[in-house]
Design an enzyme around this catalytic site. Structure first.
Site, mmCIF file in Angstrom:
data_model
loop_
_atom_site.group_PDB
_atom_site.id
_atom_site.type_symbol
_atom_site.label_atom_id
_atom_site.label_comp_id
_atom_site.label_asym_id
_atom_site.label_seq_id
_atom_site.Cartn_x
_atom_site.Cartn_y
_atom_site.Cartn_z
ATOM 1 N N LEU A 1 79.744 2.552 79.307
ATOM 2 C CA LEU A 1 79.123 1.910 80.465
ATOM 3 C C LEU A 1 79.905 2.225 81.739
ATOM 4 C CD1 LEU A 1 78.049 -1.597 79.080
ATOM 5 C CD2 LEU A 1 76.653 0.469 79.391
ATOM 6 N N TRP B 1 84.604 -7.287 73.453
ATOM 7 C CA TRP B 1 83.536 -6.285 73.320
ATOM 8 C C TRP B 1 82.619 -6.624 72.147
ATOM 9 C CZ3 TRP B 1 81.884 -2.917 69.546
ATOM 10 C CH2 TRP B 1 80.966 -1.932 69.953
ATOM 11 N N GLY C 1 84.116 -3.804 79.600
ATOM 12 C CA GLY C 1 85.142 -3.090 78.857
ATOM 13 C C GLY C 1 84.626 -1.907 78.061
ATOM 14 N N ASP C 2 83.324 -1.687 78.078
ATOM 15 C CA ASP C 2 82.733 -0.596 77.312
ATOM 16 C C ASP C 2 82.919 0.724 78.063
ATOM 17 O OD1 ASP C 2 80.515 -0.076 74.982
ATOM 18 O OD2 ASP C 2 80.157 1.206 76.717
ATOM 19 N N LEU C 3 83.601 1.680 77.436
ATOM 20 C CA LEU C 3 83.920 2.939 78.094
ATOM 21 C C LEU C 3 82.667 3.685 78.524
ATOM 22 C CD1 LEU C 3 85.908 5.120 78.995
ATOM 23 C CD2 LEU C 3 85.874 6.008 76.640
#
Length: 212
Positions: free
Chosen positions: A165, A142, A161-163
């Site tokens: 997004l 990230w 992996g960005d929550l």
């Protein structure tokens, strides 16, 4: 010395990116509701930018800015030398956790001994940049992807992996596999990600949610 190839889109591609994303009806509405976003340009200080990114990990924008300001006040310009000459206790005193102290010191050591050549990262393809950064302690994918986006201004990065997004994708494209959505945005997935973040912020601020 030969010239370097810099893997970043010309500024004119920002308009091309928005036009390309607008072929997706949902993203076209997201763009209309959030307006123009600033054009990203590559940083002139990739080392300092990564140090600032580490300092702000898992913190609010305000808290991260406060720690960075105190770090600059204590050290002056952020260089490998100034970081390595500063005792860990002093770095901890400006607000860095001990884990982040170890990370910034490791980054400084890698820059000083040439393990990572920050001056030439801009000449590498995206995955090669990630491969350079991932061995550093405290640097995950990230963080490397945020570095690609905001330090090197790479145009086609989407951090799966960005929550936030993932939440934006689930809200706007319910039931559609994320890779199927993001594939249609290539080669301008960085701008698409920024619009998802902007739309998430608009909804949290009380704006009417857009739904797919």
């Amino acid at each position: 010395m030969g010239s370097m190839t810099v893997f970043t889109a010309p500024l004119s591609h920002h308009a091309d990116a928005a036009a390309h994303l607008s072929h997706d009806p949902t993203m076209r509405e997201v763009i209309a509701r959030n307006g123009d976003l600033p054009v990203l340009t590559p940083t002139s200080d990739p080392f300092g930018t990564l140090i600032r990114s580490v300092g702000g990990q898992q913190l609010s924008v305000k808290a991260a800015a406060s720690i960075h300001a105190r770090l600059l006040e204590r050290l002056g310009p952020l260089t490998p030398g100034t970081l390595l000459r500063t005792p860990g206790e002093d770095l901890r005193a400006v607000g860095l956790s001990w884990a982040k102290v170890r990370t910034v010191q490791a980054i400084a050591e890698a820059a000083q001994d040439g393990t990572v050549d920050f001056a030439h990262l801009a000449a590498l393809p995206d995955e090669a940049v990630v491969d350079e950064l991932l061995p550093l302690p405290g640097i995950g994918r990230w963080t490397a992807e945020m570095f690609l986006m905001f330090a090197l201004a790479r145009p086609d990065v989407f951090s799966s992996g960005d929550l936030a997004l993932r939440q934006g994708l689930a809200r706007l494209y319910p039931g559609v596999p994320a890779p199927d959505v993001t594939a249609r945005w290539a080669p301008y997935r960085t701008l698409a990600a920024r619009y998802l973040w902007a739309d998430n912020h608009r909804v949290r601020a009380g704006g009417a949610p857009l739904t797919g």
